[in-house]
Scaffold this active site. Structure first.
Site, PDB file in Angstrom:
ATOM      1  N   CYS A   4      25.939 -43.688  27.932  1.00 24.28           N
ATOM      2  CA  CYS A   4      26.194 -44.640  29.004  1.00 24.28           C
ATOM      3  C   CYS A   4      27.067 -44.033  30.094  1.00 24.28           C
ATOM      4  CB  CYS A   4      26.849 -45.893  28.427  1.00 24.28           C
ATOM      5  SG  CYS A   4      25.874 -46.552  27.078  1.00 24.28           S
ATOM      6  N   GLU A   5      26.530 -43.063  30.792  1.00 26.03           N
ATOM      7  CA  GLU A   5      27.187 -42.398  31.925  1.00 26.03           C
ATOM      8  C   GLU A   5      26.070 -41.932  32.853  1.00 26.03           C
ATOM      9  OE1 GLU A   5      30.474 -41.656  32.432  1.00 26.03           O
ATOM     10  OE2 GLU A   5      31.286 -42.100  30.438  1.00 26.03           O
ATOM     11  N   TYR A  43      28.740 -21.907  25.301  1.00 29.66           N
ATOM     12  CA  TYR A  43      29.366 -23.123  25.834  1.00 29.66           C
ATOM     13  C   TYR A  43      28.439 -24.337  25.663  1.00 29.66           C
ATOM     14  CZ  TYR A  43      32.319 -19.439  27.621  1.00 29.66           C
ATOM     15  OH  TYR A  43      33.112 -18.333  27.711  1.00 29.66           O
ATOM     16  N   PRO A  72      33.590 -10.051  26.221  1.00 22.59           N
ATOM     17  CA  PRO A  72      32.410 -10.828  26.615  1.00 22.59           C
ATOM     18  C   PRO A  72      32.208 -12.038  25.715  1.00 22.59           C
ATOM     19  CG  PRO A  72      31.722  -8.888  25.383  1.00 22.59           C
ATOM     20  CD  PRO A  72      33.214  -8.789  25.542  1.00 22.59           C
TER      21      PRO A  72
HETATM   22  C1  LIG Z   1      36.423 -17.399  28.390  1.00 23.90           C
HETATM   23  C2  LIG Z   1      37.097 -16.103  28.337  1.00 23.90           C
HETATM   24  C3  LIG Z   1      36.345 -14.939  28.123  1.00 23.90           C
HETATM   25  C4  LIG Z   1      34.840 -14.931  28.025  1.00 23.90           C
HETATM   26  O1  LIG Z   1      34.220 -15.244  29.227  1.00 23.90           O
HETATM   27  P1  LIG Z   1      32.645 -15.118  29.388  1.00 23.90           P
HETATM   28  O2  LIG Z   1      32.391 -15.489  30.787  1.00 23.90           O
HETATM   29  O3  LIG Z   1      32.039 -16.084  28.429  1.00 23.90           O
HETATM   30  O4  LIG Z   1      32.267 -13.715  29.091  1.00 23.90           O
HETATM   31  C5  LIG Z   1      37.034 -13.749  28.021  1.00 23.90           C
HETATM   32  N1  LIG Z   1      38.391 -13.698  28.126  1.00 23.90           N
HETATM   33  C6  LIG Z   1      39.135 -14.798  28.329  1.00 23.90           C
HETATM   34  C7  LIG Z   1      40.596 -14.673  28.434  1.00 23.90           C
HETATM   35  C8  LIG Z   1      38.515 -16.032  28.446  1.00 23.90           C
HETATM   36  O5  LIG Z   1      39.262 -17.124  28.665  1.00 23.90           O
END
Ligand SMILES: *Cc1c(COP(=O)(O)O)cnc(C)c1O
Length: 430
Positions: free
Chosen positions: A358-359, A386, A289
């Site tokens: 500026c976008e 993110y 996660p």
């Molecule tokens: C991004 C990613 C995750 C985490 O995804 P979430 O949606 O943030 O839980 C887990 N495993 C892999 C391989 C990823 O690229």
């Protein structure tokens, strides 16, 4: 409006745990990312409590996907709480180790790993490489042989299930660049098992992000189970099943997946499968996660610079921008934006919150009813995942500070970047 856990108004002032958001903005300026330590631990515990209880039937491990938020303090917190880690680069590997994470708890995912990164991960003894193609397996085999090491590997298979999420964050469909096509998985495992320097230890997938339903995950689980049975029939035995990450969070009013319910369903399915098997051997379950551990624990504090009411739209220009929080621009993502003081003396209007960049794509929120005056502080909620991790210096904007709240205490966990740092690594011509 429902605020995430540990975010609340007290006497009209937005607080994170016991600290007023305005006090954080006063002390550290804006834009600033703020994380609640209690909220991070609460989200982690929703996984950990259920996984820890699994015990003897093979165990279950929570490997935090570092890319969602890679601040050292966040990694340190999860490492201390017992997390493993899912990384996608040598940079993330270095971060996890610097934060006190255990090398053998690390999974190395990603569709392209350089030989240097492979070597670095082998040298510290990571737990598993999640390999995404036969070419990558061959390269890893060569690197491992040259280093005189045995690389533990799992193949990321693409189970071809529709995660029903935004196309940029759906990764489990046939047309995706990720993973090995399901139909090729057994033959890929055969080929990999025959390569020197590799030890096949698991099977994994990751079907997408911000998933709001359990069904696609259960579909993927069924496919991995079928694959593990097919592998056993071919004489290839794996010790773990990694279902990836992807659990969605509540940004607005969406109904999402309850962590404990999801894990419960996975455990039930896996236990039923193992008990039907003659060997009945336990299998370790891994989860990766990211968003669901950090997303709701963070907010981006920002200040209103300029109000530009207009004939068609009213623009509020704030001091945070797409370089600080890219999700709206990149995914058309919706974040709740709330005032830091709820008792403004001006009437509410419909505002588009935009940054100074500026976008035309530089926006944080559209059509929000807010009572705004210039200089007012706002908080963009659920920005812990993110957010800072995707930030950039576009328009030569220094990156935001990051602060972690712990009860009444504040910890500055990343300094605001200075302008001098922005070009410290550049060189004028002679
Ligand atoms: C991004 C990613 C995750 C985490 O995804 P979430 O949606 O943030 O839980 C887990 N495993 C892999 C391989 C990823 O690229």
């Amino acid at each position: 409006m429902k605020l995430p856990p540990y975010f609340a108004y007290r006497d009209g002032a937005l607080c994170i745990e016991e600290v007023a958001a305005s006090a954080i903005a006063e002390r550290f300026g804006t834009p600033t990312y703020v994380y609640s330590k209690a909220a991070l631990l609460r989200a982690f515990d929703a996984y950990q409590a259920t996984c820890a209880a699994r015990g003897p039937s093979g165990g279950a491990v929570v490997c935090y996907a570092v890319k969602a938020n890679s601040n050292l303090a966040v990694l340190q917190l999860f490492a201390r709480a017992g997390a493993g880690f899912d990384i996608v680069s040598g940079g993330e590997l270095a971060r996890v180790l610097a934060a006190g994470g255990r090398a053998d708890s690390i999974l190395f995912s990603g569709v392209g790993k350089s030989p240097d990164e492979m070597r670095q991960a082998l040298d510290v003894g990571i737990g598993c490489f999640n390999v995404e193609s036969l070419s990558e397996a061959r390269q890893l085999s060569a690197v491992a042989n040259a280093a005189g090491k045995l690389a533990p590997v799992s193949l990321r298979v693409n189970p071809d299930v529709d995660a029903r999420t935004h196309p940029y964050i759906a990764t489990g469909l046939k047309e995706s660049k990720f993973g090995i096509p399901y139909a090729d998985a057994v033959s890929a495992y055969r080929a990999v098992a025959a390569l020197p320097g590799l030890a096949v230890i698991g099977v994994d997938c990751h079907i997408g992000s911000q998933l709001l339903e359990v069904a696609p995950l259960m579909e993927a689980l069924d496919k991995l189970i079928e694959l593990i049975d097919a592998l056993a029939a071919a004489g290839i035995f794996v010790g773990h099943l990694d279902l990836g990450g992807g659990i969605g969070i509540r940004y607005g009013d969406e109904a999402t997946i309850e962590t404990a319910e999801y894990l419960g369903r996975v455990f039930e399915r896996v236990d039923r499968w193992r008990s039907e098997r003659h060997d009945g051997k336990p299998i370790r379950l891994l989860f990766e996660p990211g968003r669901s551990l950090v997303g709701n624990a963070g907010a981006l504090l920002m200040r209103t610079l300029v109000l530009k009411p207009g004939p068609v739209r009213n623009f509020a220009v704030v001091d945070a921008a797409m370089n600080d929080l890219l999700r709206p621009t990149l995914y058309d993502a919706w974040h709740e934006v709330v005032p830091v003081r709820s008792d403004a003396g001006v009437p509410a209007l419909q505002w588009d919150l935009v940054g100074p960049i500026c976008e035309s794509g530089d926006w944080l929120a559209h059509d929000r009813s807010l009572a705004l005056a210039e200089g007012d502080l706002l908080a963009c909620l659920s920005a812990g995942a993110y957010g800072m991790a995707m930030s950039s210096n576009y328009n030569s904007r220094p990156r935001a500070a990051e602060v972690m709240v712990d009860g009444q205490s504040l910890h500055l966990v990343r300094d605001r970047e200075t302008v001098a740092q922005l070009f410290a690594h550049e060189h004028r011509l002679p």
